[in-house]
Design an enzyme around this catalytic site. Structure first.
Site, short mmCIF file in Angstrom:
data_model
loop_
_atom_site.label_atom_id
_atom_site.label_comp_id
_atom_site.label_asym_id
_atom_site.label_seq_id
_atom_site.Cartn_x
_atom_site.Cartn_y
_atom_site.Cartn_z
N LYS A 126 43.92 50.56 30.26
CA LYS A 126 43.94 50.64 31.73
C LYS A 126 44.22 49.26 32.33
O LYS A 126 44.13 48.24 31.63
CB LYS A 126 42.60 51.18 32.22
CG LYS A 126 41.42 50.30 31.86
CD LYS A 126 40.09 51.05 32.03
CE LYS A 126 38.92 50.14 31.71
NZ LYS A 126 37.64 50.88 31.66
N TYR A 130 40.83 19.93 47.97
CA TYR A 130 40.30 20.42 49.24
C TYR A 130 38.82 20.11 49.37
O TYR A 130 38.04 20.34 48.44
CB TYR A 130 40.51 21.94 49.35
CG TYR A 130 41.95 22.31 49.62
CD1 TYR A 130 42.56 21.98 50.82
CD2 TYR A 130 42.69 22.99 48.67
CE1 TYR A 130 43.89 22.31 51.08
CE2 TYR A 130 44.02 23.34 48.91
CZ TYR A 130 44.61 22.99 50.12
OH TYR A 130 45.91 23.33 50.36
C1 LIG Z 1 37.04 50.74 30.40
C2 LIG Z 1 36.44 51.87 29.65
C3 LIG Z 1 36.26 51.79 28.25
C4 LIG Z 1 36.52 50.53 27.46
O1 LIG Z 1 35.49 49.61 27.70
P1 LIG Z 1 35.44 48.19 26.93
O2 LIG Z 1 34.16 47.61 27.35
O3 LIG Z 1 36.60 47.39 27.45
O4 LIG Z 1 35.56 48.48 25.49
C5 LIG Z 1 35.81 52.93 27.60
N1 LIG Z 1 35.51 54.06 28.28
C6 LIG Z 1 35.64 54.16 29.62
C7 LIG Z 1 35.28 55.43 30.31
C8 LIG Z 1 36.09 53.06 30.35
O5 LIG Z 1 36.20 53.15 31.68
#
Ligand SMILES: *Cc1c(COP(=O)(O)O)cnc(C)c1O
Length: 359
Positions: free
Chosen positions: A35, A255
């Protein structure tokens, strides 16, 4: 000038990390979580580099469609599922699978004119209180879906852990127990474990595992780095020294002049800033690597530049490469010192940074 600031993405490290997942979960199918543009690493490049993944998970429908259109042949799961009949039609068109987590989604499925059947991952909320049916509503949701002609009878059952990154947190055990109790009598492949659970909670490993962060070579645990688990960092972020100047004692940098030279100082200016995704909250003292040596950032991070104190790196020259994170400078360490998590750093690298993929 275009490659002054760039990320290097090591796809052999990705494949190595995938094999580490296999070693931790030898009997499970692997749903690689890619994702958010593969956590900022590049969605399609990463999917292509994982031909042995049993499936891919993305959060949103548009990511899934992009992935399928790029030629991905594996199973693709959309973690948020669908919100409307129109969205659902895309799941059929592009052969996608959906997490079902609300009664509204079940109603949409019941109204669907059936062409094919949808593979459903029914989600139980075991305590994270984000997505999923409560334990009380789960069974009737399962039964409604079983009777729904638009749903593939091979159902999948899943939950997500809230605290798996905290060693021996009792919530994790309670979540796993609740999931097992509720799903015990139901037919369907099960999935619980994210990266933290794969690495530290063997009882969370079931039919499918869902690794994200560990695929990118990063530790989900504070105080640890990927190398502690045999993982290799996939992303390295580089820039260059574009100016060096001599400051007098008393000169203020950046800054609001939050850092003032206490003595004559060789100051380096690096061509990276928050406009590239480097965290603006990285404080004075955050290390970068120049000529294999750690030197500290001083003053505020700007949009396009940051400043480093080169007093201890007398050989540094304009044009030198600067490592912001990657090999020899774990992104986990930059995250900790910047009071964030490595997820946000790799996700946040912006599109003006060049991405170079190493096969
Ligand atoms: C993002 C996500 C994962 C993966 O999580 P990690 O901590 O990056 O391994 C697995 N399951 C769901 C439902 C997620 O949203």
């Amino acid at each position: 000038m275009s490659n002054v600031t760039y990320a290097e993405l090591d796809l052999t490290a990705l494949q190595h990390n995938f094999s580490v997942v296999r070693n931790y979960a030898p009997n499970a199918k692997i749903m690689a979580v890619i994702k958010a543009n593969a956590y900022g690493h590049g969605l399609c490049e990463f999917a292509n580099a994982l031909p042995n993944a049993d499936g891919f998970a993305v959060a949103r429908l548009n990511e899934a469609i992009l992935l399928r259109k790029s030629g991905c042949k594996q199973r693709i799961l959309v973690l948020a599922g669908f919100m409307s009949v129109v969205e659902l039609e895309n799941f059929f068109t592009y052969k996608l699978e959906a997490v079902v987590h609300t009664p509204e989604q079940i109603t949409i499925l019941q109204q669907a004119s059936i062409r094919q059947t949808l593979t459903v991952w029914l989600k139980l909320d075991t305590g994270m209180h984000r997505l999923g049916f409560s334990a009380i509503d789960f069974l009737s949701a399962y039964q409604s879906l079983q009777q729904c002609p638009a749903v593939n009878s091979a159902m999948h059952l899943m939950t997500h852990l809230a605290n798996a990154d905290v060693k021996l947190d009792p919530t994790t055990l309670a979540q796993i127990n609740l999931f097992n109790n509720i799903t015990e009598a139901l037919v369907g492949e099960c999935s619980i474990a994210n990266s933290a659970a794969i690495l530290s909670v063997p009882t969370a490993i079931s039919d499918w595992v869902r690794p994200g962060l560990m695929l990118y070579g990063i530790s989900p645990f504070a105080e640890k780095v990927g190398a502690d688990f045999g993982l290799k960092p996939v992303m390295s972020l580089y820039s260059k020294l574009i100016a060096i100047k001599a400051l007098n004692a008393g000169d203020a940098v950046g800054y609001n002049g939050t850092w003032i030279a206490g003595k004559p100082t060789k100051l380096g200016i690096v061509a990276i800033g928050y406009g590239d995704g480097y965290p603006r909250h990285a404080p004075t003292g955050t290390p970068v690597l120049i000529r294999g040596q750690r030197v500290p950032i001083v003053g505020r991070i700007s949009m396009d530049t940051l400043a480093v104190n080169l007093n201890d790196n007398i050989l540094a020259k304009v044009g030198d490469q600067v490592t912001l994170w990657g090999h020899a400078l774990p992104v986990e360490e930059i995250a900790t010192i910047s009071n964030t998590i490595p997820y946000t750093l790799v996700c946040g690298v912006t599109s003006r940074v060049n991405f170079n993929y190493l096969q």
